[in-house]
Design an enzyme around this catalytic site. Sequence first.
Site, PDB file in Angstrom:
ATOM      1  N   HIS A   1      -4.630   2.946   0.579  1.00 25.31           N
ATOM      2  CA  HIS A   1      -5.061   1.952   1.587  1.00 25.31           C
ATOM      3  C   HIS A   1      -6.515   2.251   1.932  1.00 25.31           C
ATOM      4  O   HIS A   1      -6.834   3.365   2.398  1.00 25.31           O
ATOM      5  CB  HIS A   1      -4.136   2.063   2.795  1.00 25.31           C
ATOM      6  CG  HIS A   1      -4.548   1.309   4.024  1.00 25.31           C
ATOM      7  ND1 HIS A   1      -4.616  -0.063   4.073  1.00 25.31           N
ATOM      8  CD2 HIS A   1      -4.895   1.752   5.264  1.00 25.31           C
ATOM      9  CE1 HIS A   1      -4.996  -0.436   5.305  1.00 25.31           C
ATOM     10  NE2 HIS A   1      -5.174   0.655   6.037  1.00 25.31           N
TER      11      HIS A   1
ATOM     12  N   ASP B   1       0.809  -1.220   0.000  1.00 24.92           N
ATOM     13  CA  ASP B   1       0.000   0.000   0.000  1.00 24.92           C
ATOM     14  C   ASP B   1       0.847   1.278   0.000  1.00 24.92           C
ATOM     15  O   ASP B   1       0.298   2.386  -0.094  1.00 24.92           O
ATOM     16  CB  ASP B   1      -0.967   0.011   1.191  1.00 24.92           C
ATOM     17  CG  ASP B   1      -2.099  -0.995   0.998  1.00 24.92           C
ATOM     18  OD1 ASP B   1      -2.193  -1.606  -0.085  1.00 24.92           O
ATOM     19  OD2 ASP B   1      -2.895  -1.180   1.941  1.00 24.92           O
TER      20      ASP B   1
ATOM     21  N   GLU C   1      -3.968  -5.669  -7.036  1.00 26.37           N
ATOM     22  CA  GLU C   1      -2.740  -5.296  -6.316  1.00 26.37           C
ATOM     23  C   GLU C   1      -1.567  -6.183  -6.734  1.00 26.37           C
ATOM     24  O   GLU C   1      -0.432  -5.709  -6.857  1.00 26.37           O
ATOM     25  CB  GLU C   1      -2.957  -5.377  -4.795  1.00 26.37           C
ATOM     26  CG  GLU C   1      -3.812  -4.225  -4.276  1.00 26.37           C
ATOM     27  CD  GLU C   1      -3.857  -4.156  -2.749  1.00 26.37           C
ATOM     28  OE1 GLU C   1      -3.778  -3.044  -2.222  1.00 26.37           O
ATOM     29  OE2 GLU C   1      -3.977  -5.209  -2.080  1.00 26.37           O
TER      30      GLU C   1
HETATM   31 ZN    ZN Z   1      -3.413  -3.046  -0.339  1.00 22.23          ZN
HETATM   32 MN    MN Z   2      -4.645  -1.777   2.532  1.00 16.54          MN
END
Ligand code: ZN
Ligand code: MN
Length: 258
Positions: A119, A44, A181
């Site tokens: 995040h 993040d 991600e």
């Molecule tokens: Zn993340």
């Molecule tokens: Mn996160």
Amino acid sequence: MVDSVFLAELSWREFQEKISANAPVILPLGATEQHGPHLPLCVDVVLPTGVAARVASEVGGLVAPAIPYGYKSQPRSGGGQGFPGTTSLDAHTFALVVRDVIRDLGAHGVRRIIVLNGHFENSWPAVEGVDLGLRELRRDGIADMEVLRLEYWDFVTRPTLDKLFPDGFPGTELEHASLLETSLMLLLRPDLVAMDKIPSDGPAKFPTYDMRPLPENFGLPASGVLAVAQGASAEKGEWLMADHVKLISAAIRKEFRL
Ligand code: ZN
Ligand code: MN
């Protein structure tokens, strides 16, 4: 003169020169949080910083050092605080860090800030930090600071999502440590991704509410990966990155009249 988009790599004179030319400053908001067995705790931070660096080159901006700790991980969006290594701030601490950075950038002449969140749980505490920062600046006689606050993952087109999820997009919360991600990490830091450790105990099956303390059987996969990471690739990361950079840059140009 050092030509870097990273604010902290400049000398104070170089910083001052860029800021006098009204360069916007991007502040990435990160976290130190579990991202499954195949990704590092810094996902993040790496992702919003990577997006910010590309956006900064597009719009002639600078990237401030990312805030490396975030607001507490929640079971239904990040696995929760129970995973070893997930190290977080209380909401008010986080908001005050954002406030202080905005206030000091403002005191040194910055008038356009992009708060680029990486995040999920940071969103509302970040709103609070921006609000407090602007209030302090106004009280210090600086009333012309403008802040654009965003979550980078919202800047993606429908055709890209359809291409990534032919069976339907599971939603941003569940994407924790999953396809998006993992693909972006394969693009930015493949050295930190262990494809052979991708688990298959997901997707999570949460109820539509929170429980404290967290019950044993709440639908949280033991791996901490909330959806599915299989099929992630650097190419998919490139599709996402292209959308993020294009759409975020467009928003900045529009709002900051660049
Ligand atoms: Zn993340
Ligand atoms: Mn996160």
